[in-house]
Design a protein around this motif. Sequence first.
Motif, PDB file in Angstrom:
ATOM      1  N   TRP A   1       0.826  -1.204   0.000  1.00 57.35           N
ATOM      2  CA  TRP A   1       0.000   0.000   0.000  1.00 57.35           C
ATOM      3  C   TRP A   1       0.860   1.253   0.000  1.00 57.35           C
ATOM      4  O   TRP A   1       2.022   1.227   0.402  1.00 57.35           O
ATOM      5  CB  TRP A   1      -0.913   0.011   1.241  1.00 57.35           C
TER       6      TRP A   1
ATOM      7  N   HIS B   1      -9.303   2.009   8.061  1.00 55.58           N
ATOM      8  CA  HIS B   1      -9.603   1.477   6.734  1.00 55.58           C
ATOM      9  C   HIS B   1     -11.092   1.585   6.421  1.00 55.58           C
ATOM     10  O   HIS B   1     -11.484   1.739   5.263  1.00 55.58           O
ATOM     11  CB  HIS B   1      -9.159   0.015   6.641  1.00 55.58           C
TER      12      HIS B   1
ATOM     13  N   GLY C   1     -11.392   3.002   2.827  1.00 56.39           N
ATOM     14  CA  GLY C   1     -10.591   1.920   2.284  1.00 56.39           C
ATOM     15  C   GLY C   1      -9.180   2.376   1.991  1.00 56.39           C
ATOM     16  O   GLY C   1      -8.763   3.469   2.362  1.00 56.39           O
ATOM     17  N   ALA C   2      -8.438   1.534   1.306  1.00 56.04           N
ATOM     18  CA  ALA C   2      -7.090   1.860   0.839  1.00 56.04           C
ATOM     19  C   ALA C   2      -6.777   0.865  -0.267  1.00 56.04           C
ATOM     20  O   ALA C   2      -6.918  -0.345  -0.088  1.00 56.04           O
ATOM     21  CB  ALA C   2      -6.066   1.752   1.971  1.00 56.04           C
TER      22      ALA C   2
ATOM     23  N   LYS D   1     -13.971  -0.217  -0.132  1.00 45.36           N
ATOM     24  CA  LYS D   1     -13.639  -0.395   1.279  1.00 45.36           C
ATOM     25  C   LYS D   1     -12.878  -1.703   1.475  1.00 45.36           C
ATOM     26  O   LYS D   1     -11.683  -1.792   1.244  1.00 45.36           O
ATOM     27  CB  LYS D   1     -14.908  -0.330   2.132  1.00 45.36           C
ATOM     28  N   TRP D   2     -13.565  -2.760   1.888  1.00 41.70           N
ATOM     29  CA  TRP D   2     -12.880  -4.002   2.273  1.00 41.70           C
ATOM     30  C   TRP D   2     -12.488  -4.858   1.083  1.00 41.70           C
ATOM     31  O   TRP D   2     -11.653  -5.759   1.216  1.00 41.70           O
ATOM     32  CB  TRP D   2     -13.772  -4.765   3.249  1.00 41.70           C
TER      33      TRP D   2
ATOM     34  N   CYS E   1     -11.042  -3.366  -1.436  1.00 43.05           N
ATOM     35  CA  CYS E   1      -9.803  -2.639  -1.767  1.00 43.05           C
ATOM     36  C   CYS E   1      -9.668  -2.295  -3.249  1.00 43.05           C
ATOM     37  O   CYS E   1      -8.560  -2.212  -3.789  1.00 43.05           O
ATOM     38  CB  CYS E   1      -8.554  -3.395  -1.289  1.00 43.05           C
TER      39      CYS E   1
ATOM     40  N   SER F   1     -10.428  -0.264  12.803  1.00 46.03           N
ATOM     41  CA  SER F   1     -10.545  -1.183  11.675  1.00 46.03           C
ATOM     42  C   SER F   1      -9.349  -2.132  11.674  1.00 46.03           C
ATOM     43  O   SER F   1      -8.304  -1.822  12.261  1.00 46.03           O
ATOM     44  CB  SER F   1     -10.547  -0.410  10.350  1.00 46.03           C
TER      45      SER F   1
ATOM     46  N   GLN G   1      -7.245  -4.302   8.728  1.00 44.91           N
ATOM     47  CA  GLN G   1      -6.967  -4.792   7.380  1.00 44.91           C
ATOM     48  C   GLN G   1      -5.598  -5.460   7.433  1.00 44.91           C
ATOM     49  O   GLN G   1      -4.828  -5.266   8.379  1.00 44.91           O
ATOM     50  CB  GLN G   1      -7.022  -3.662   6.352  1.00 44.91           C
TER      51      GLN G   1
END
Length: 407
Positions: A19, A30, A34-35, A222-223, A225, A380, A382
Amino acid sequence: MRDRVSDFKLSTSDFAKFWLLEPDVTFLNHGSFGACPIPVLEAQQQFRQQLERQPLKFYREFEALLDAAKNQLGEFVGADASDLVFVPNATTGINAVLRSLSFRPGDELLTTSQEYNACRNVLNFVAEKTGAKVVVAEVPFPIDGPEQVIEAVIECVSPQTKLALLDHITSQTGLIFPIRELVKELKERGIDTLVDGAHAPGMVNLNLREIGATYYTGNCHKWLCAPKGAAFLYVRRDRQFLIRPMTISHGANSYRTDKSRFQLEFDWMGTDDPSAYLCVPEAIKFMGSLLPGGWSELRARNRAMVLEARKLLSEVLDVAPPCPEEMIGALAVVCLPDDVSEFEKTRTIPPIQDMLWSRFKIEVPVIYWPGYPKQLLRVSAQIYNKTEDYEHLAEVLPELFKEYDAI
């Protein structure tokens, strides 16, 4: 484009290197936006370059690319691709449904006290325009179990209830609602359901066929990505003729018969950058390649990490967990002491959140919920997070509250 994680030749502790997140920031948020990992961003850049090198060629091939992306997304979320369309975010999906449907004075639109503010605003807007009434089921928090959600919602059902807007996973409190049971109970009473699943794709094992909602929208940024600007809207086939996009364009009078108007209208709403949609398959593939057990192991790892974090923070703050573990995915909250500062309407974030960022570079949301001065801290988890991130937060929180004179 890197094909698999092994190409990076990194150890388990090096997941953060996939990332662009700043290495000196403890990023525990996150859940908000998101990321997107580097390989997925690289794929997006390739699509953008193809678009700019030869726009006409790109758009001639665009529909096939979009259909392929929907097919892979459909497999991931348990739905037929013909029942899915891409939208920029879940809020847009909520708008498309609510502003397409017809309501009359006296109709009741049911939601809960934990509905996401942006989506609740859409519900309020539609009610004001049509004369319908918004009915709010008060879901308790702290909460003992998912059955309390069902009880709260069903108690508010009446013969006038036309639609229920329900979170799958609440944003403020991180609760996984028993959405399949809720949809079933409401369907038996003849009530359509619109599910705000903003956090669900990638956090939980999502199967839209099993859930059975009339309408369901979820974010991919979000999750899952994927890049920002990728989400989907699912509409049950017998309701698709009702739902129109927020932007009416060429699909409204298309002569084509090979696709539904639902698909034709949402697939083309004017010239835009569709690269985020096209990268959804790459995000599914990349995130699923990070651990030997694929997505199942990734979801389990994130859940175990956030539960560990919640336990640590609860002990440090000497507070009880506000919900059972069965209602937790990859988001969790702990209750903080009340805010003792004077509330200012111009304030954008609570002082504790500001201090965590400005003094310690910890990015974590503090939420006034159900309203000032009550505060929740939401963490969060991740795969780029590690135990030390939460230990750092747990170490500085008591110090901050002593200085802040909040305990």
